[in-house]
Design an enzyme around this catalytic site. Structure first.
Site, mmCIF file in Angstrom:
data_model
loop_
_atom_site.group_PDB
_atom_site.id
_atom_site.type_symbol
_atom_site.label_atom_id
_atom_site.label_comp_id
_atom_site.label_asym_id
_atom_site.label_seq_id
_atom_site.Cartn_x
_atom_site.Cartn_y
_atom_site.Cartn_z
ATOM 1 N N ASP A 1 -6.352 1.143 9.064
ATOM 2 C CA ASP A 1 -6.403 1.379 7.610
ATOM 3 C C ASP A 1 -5.743 0.247 6.839
ATOM 4 O OD1 ASP A 1 -7.905 3.562 7.285
ATOM 5 O OD2 ASP A 1 -6.270 5.008 7.027
ATOM 6 N N GLU B 1 0.853 -1.197 0.000
ATOM 7 C CA GLU B 1 0.000 0.000 0.000
ATOM 8 C C GLU B 1 0.886 1.243 0.000
ATOM 9 O OE1 GLU B 1 -1.870 1.827 3.928
ATOM 10 O OE2 GLU B 1 -1.384 -0.265 4.288
ATOM 11 N N ASP C 1 0.136 -1.581 6.293
ATOM 12 C CA ASP C 1 0.492 -1.054 7.614
ATOM 13 C C ASP C 1 -0.203 -1.843 8.722
ATOM 14 O OD1 ASP C 1 1.942 0.862 6.340
ATOM 15 O OD2 ASP C 1 0.500 2.494 6.620
ATOM 16 N N ASP D 1 -2.077 -1.134 11.081
ATOM 17 C CA ASP D 1 -3.085 -0.315 11.753
ATOM 18 C C ASP D 1 -4.451 -0.600 11.130
ATOM 19 O OD1 ASP D 1 -3.057 0.905 9.298
ATOM 20 O OD2 ASP D 1 -2.231 2.816 9.994
#
Length: 641
Positions: free
Chosen positions: A507, A430, A503, A505
Site C-alpha cells: 500500500d 501517509e 509505509d 509495504d
C-alpha cells in the site's frame, strides 16, 4: 604613428590544445558525465557511427554484444571505415578516426548527408576513455586490424586475414576504463531502450542486441519496417487509441527531411517526442514548435470550416488539441545547431518552417478525407477546453483567496520555522497517525510535515478540473509554492527536499507511486533538479540486552542476528510508520545524521520509456500492466502480500 603590421600573430601561433589527453582530463566535457549515463553514452557513439552508414543507405544490420568481461562489441555491415592513407595526417584514415579529435566523415566533406553522434568526436572519445579498443575492418577481400590502449596506437594498421570480396563492414570492441568511470557495468535494459528507439527511427534497420554475461545468452532483435508509425503504436499499447489510424506525414523542405507520426488516445497527458538525426531532444526546439503550430492552426481551421466549433466559441488551444496525443517528430538535417552542450534543444530556424509546412499541408488533406477521425479529435479537444476553463476558474479562486488571506497554507501542514528553502524540507506522510508521530518527532526549525489522508487521485486517469478539485493535491500544490503546469515557477519552491514517507509495504509503495505520477506529470522539473526523495523506514526492530538495532533490509537483519545471536532477541516487523513512536521515527527515518534518503532521478534520454511505464502502471488497461508485472516480478525481492 607607425603603420607596421605585426606578423608574429598568425594562424600558426594559435595553439592546438586538443588531443586525447584533453578528453581523459575532462571526460565530462565530451560525454556529459563519468557516471552510468556517460558509460552507456560510449556505446551509443559507436552505434551512431554504424547508424550513419544505415542513413546513407549502406548498412542494414548492426549487432551489439555486451561481452563476459563487460567489454562491448559493435559490428555493422556498412562500407567499412576507409583504410587508405589520409594525406593530411600521413596515417590510415581509420587511425585518424580513432586517434584524432574532431575527425570523421561528418564535416561537410561529402561523407555523410546527415549524421548523429557528437559531431565526429565519437570514435576518438570512446578510444580515449577505454582501457583498450580494437577495430577490425572488412574491405575488398581483406581483414584489417588495429589496437589502441587508452587512446594510444599499439601497432600500425595491419592485414590479419582474408574475407569474401562481398563482405564489408566494421567491428569495434572496447573496454571502458575504470580509472575514468565511477561505474563500469553496463545495464542491458538501458541499452535495449536506446536500440529500440534507434530502430524505430531508422526504418528497416535491424539491430541485434546480445548479453553474453549470463550462462544463458540473451538476444533481442529490433527491426521495424513501419518506422515511427510502429513507434507510436508501441507507445500507445498501454492506452486505448481513439481511432485506428496512425497519421503519418513525410516530406522535405529547405534541406530538412521531416517525418511525423501521431495518434490520440483516451488518456489526458500529451506525449510528444522530438528527434534530430536520431538524437533525442528532451527540451524540444524549433522542430517541436513547428509541429505544435501546424496542428493548432489546422485543427482550428477545420473545426471552424466544418461548424464543429460555434462562432461564439473561442479557438481551441494547442494543449486542448494535444490532450492524449502521442507523437514522434523526427527530422534529419545536415548541420544541426543545438542549444546547450548536451544537445537538449534544436535551434535551427529552418526546421520550424519545414515541419510546420509538411504537417499543415498533409494534415489538412488527411482531415478532409477522414471526417470521422477529425470529429473525434475535435470533440475530445472541446471537452479538454471546458475542463481547462473550470480548472482556471478554480485556480483563480484559489489565487484570490490567497491574496485576501495573505497566502494561507493548508491547515494540516505543520510548517517549519526557517524560511530559507535550501535549508527546509517537507515530509509528505501517509495517514494521520504517522503524521502525528512525524509532527512530534521533527526538527521544527527545518522540517515541515504534510499528512495526506488515504490514496491521492490517480492523475493519469483525470482531467485538470478534477485534479484542481482534489483536496490532497491542492494541499501539496499550495505547500510547495511553485504552481503546476503553465503556472509552474521553480524559483518559488519553498523546500529543497520533498520527501515522500510511506509505509514499507504494498500500500505504501502504491501511494508513493501515485505521488510520483503526480510530480512527474505536473512538476517534472522538481524531479529533474533533484528535489524529490523517498524516505526509507526500517523493516525490523531488534532488541537484545536492552540494546536496540534497526534493520532496513532482510540481509541487514540477518547480519545483525549473526553478530548478536538469536537467543533472548526480540524481533519486531514494522508494518507501518504508525507503529513507531516519535523517538523511533526520528532515530530511523527523519534524523539527517542517521536516516537513509533515496533521491528520485530520471534519465532524460529515455523519456518515452518513462512515459510508457507510467501509462502502463497507472492507466486503464489491465493487460499491459499484467505483462509488466510478470516481466519485472523477479526484481521484487520483499513483497508483502
Amino acid at each position: 604613428m607607425s603603420t607596421e603590421i605585426n606578423t608574429e600573430y598568425g594562424a600558426d601561433q594559435i595553439q592546438i590544445l586538443e588531443g586525447l589527453e584533453a578528453v581523459r582530463k575532462r571526460p565530462g566535457m565530451y560525454i556529459g558525465s563519468t557516471s552510468s549515463r556517460g558509460l552507456h553514452h560510449l556505446v551509443y557513439e559507436i552505434v551512431d557511427n554504424a547508424v550513419d552508414e544505415a542513413l546513407a543507405g549502406y548498412c542494414d544490420t548492426i549487432e551489439v554484444s555486451v561481452n563476459e568481461d563487460n567489454s562491448i562489441t559493435v559490428i555493422d555491415n556498412g562500407r567499412g571505415i576507409p583504410v587508405g592513407i589520409n594525406h593530411k595526417a600521413g596515417i590510415p584514415a581509420v587511425e585518424v578516426v580513432f586517434t584524432i579529435l574532431h575527425a570523421g566523415g561528418k564535416f561537410g566533406g561529402g561523407g555523410y548527408k546527415v549524421s548523429g553522434g557528437l559531431h565526429g568526436v565519437g570514435a576518438s572519445v570512446v578510444n580515449a576513455l577505454s582501457t583498450w579498443l580494437e577495430v577490425t575492418i572488412y574491405k575488398e577481400g581483406k581483414v584489417y586490424r588495429q589496437r589502441y590502449e587508452r587512446g594510444k596506437t599499439m601497432y600500425s594498421l595491419k592485414i590479419v586475414g582474408e574475407c569474401d570480396m562481398e563482405k564489408t563492414g566494421t567491428m569495434v570492441t572496447f573496454l571502458p576504463d575504470p580509472e575514468i568511470f565511477e561505474e563500469t557495468v553496463f545495464d542491458f535494459g538501458t541499452l535495449k531502450h536506446r536500440f529500440r528507439e534507434i530502430a524505430f527511427l531508422t526504418k528497416g534497420l535491424k539491430i541485434v542486441a546480445k548479453d553474453k554475461r549470463e550462462e544463458e545468452e540473451k538476444e533481442v532483435v529490433f527491426h521495424y519496417e513501419g518506422g515511427i508509425k510502429e513507434f507510436v503504436q508501441y507507445l500507445n499499447r498501454s492506452a486505448t487509441p481513439l481511432y485506428e489510424d496512425i497519421m503519418y506525414f513525410e516530406g522535405s523542405r529547405d534541406g530538412v527531411m521531416v517525418e511525423v507520426a501521431m495518434q490520440h488516445n483516451d488518456a489526458y497527458t500529451e506525449n510528444t517526442y522530438g528527434f534530430v538525426n536520431n538524437i533525442t531532444t528532451p527540451e524540444g526546439g524549433t522542430h517541436i514548435m513547428g509541429f505544435r503550430n501546424a496542428i493548432t492552426k489546422t485543427f482550428n481551421d477545420y473545426a471552424r470550416k466544418n461548424k464543429l466549433l460555434k462562432e461564439s466559441e473561442q479557438n481551441l488551444s494547442g494543449e486542448d488539441i494535444r490532450e492524449g496525443l502521442t507523437a514522434i517528430i523526427s527530422v534529419k538535417i545536415e548541420d544541426p545547431q543545438f542549444e546547450g552542450q548536451t544537445k537538449q534543444k534544436l535551434g535551427n530556424s529552418e526546421a520550424r518552417g519545414a515541419v510546420d509546412n509538411v504537417v499543415s499541408s498533409q494534415l489538412e488533406i488527411y482531415l478532409e478525407q477522414n471526417p470521422a477521425v477529425a470529429k473525434i479529435i475535435v470533440e475530445k479537444s472541446i471537452l479538454s477546453q471546458r475542463a481547462r476553463d473550470a480548472a482556471r476558474k478554480a485556480r483563480e479562486l484559489t489565487r484570490r483567496k490567497s491574496a485576501l488571506e495573505g497566502m494561507s497554507l493548508p491547515g494540516k501542514l505543520a510548517d517549519c520555522v526557517d524560511k530559507d528553502p535550501s535549508k527546509c524540507e517537507i515530509y509528505i506522510v501517509e495517514g494521520d497517525s504517522a503524521g502525528g508521530s512525524a509532527k512530534t518527532a521533527r526538527s521544527r526549525a527545518t522540517q515541515a510535515i504534510l499528512p495526506l489522508r488515504g490514496k491521492i487521485l490517480n492523475v493519469e486517469k483525470a482531467r485538470l478540473d478534477k485534479i484542481y478539485a482534489n483536496a490532497e493535491i491542492k494541499a501539496m500544490i499550495t505547500a510547495f509554492g511553485t504552481g503546476i503546469h503553465e503556472d509552474f515557477d521553480i524559483s518559488k519552491l519553498r523546500y529543497h527536499k520533498i520527501i515522500i514517507m510511506t509505509d514499507a509495504d504494498v500500500d505504501g509503495a502504491h501511494i508513493a507511486t501515485l505521488l510520483l505520477t503526480f510530480l512527474y506529470r505536473f512538476m517534472p522539473e522538481l524531479i529533474k533538479q533533484g528535489y524529490v526523495y523517498l524516505a526509507k523506514p526500517p523493516l525490523f526492530k531488534l532488541e537484545k540486552n536492552r540494546k536496540t538495532y534497526y534493520a532496513y533490509t532482510e540481509k541487514e537483519q540477518a547480519d545483525i542476528l549473526a553478530e548478536i545471536g538469536l537467543e533472548g532477541c526480540s524481533i519486531q516487523r514494522y508494518k507501518g510508520l504508525g507503529e513507531m513512536d516519535a523517538e523511533q521515527l526520528w532515530e530511523t527515518t527523519m534524523d539527517p545524521e542517521r536516516r537513509i534518503l533515496m533521491r528520485v532521478v530520471m534519465d532524460e534520454d529515455s523519456t518515452s520509456e518513462l512515459d510508457l511505464t507510467f501509462t502502463t502502471l497507472m492507466g486503464d488497461k489491465v493487460e499491459p500492466r499484467r505483462e509488466f508485472i510478470e516481466e519485472n516480478a523477479k526484481y521484487a525481492k520483499n513483497l508483502d502480500i
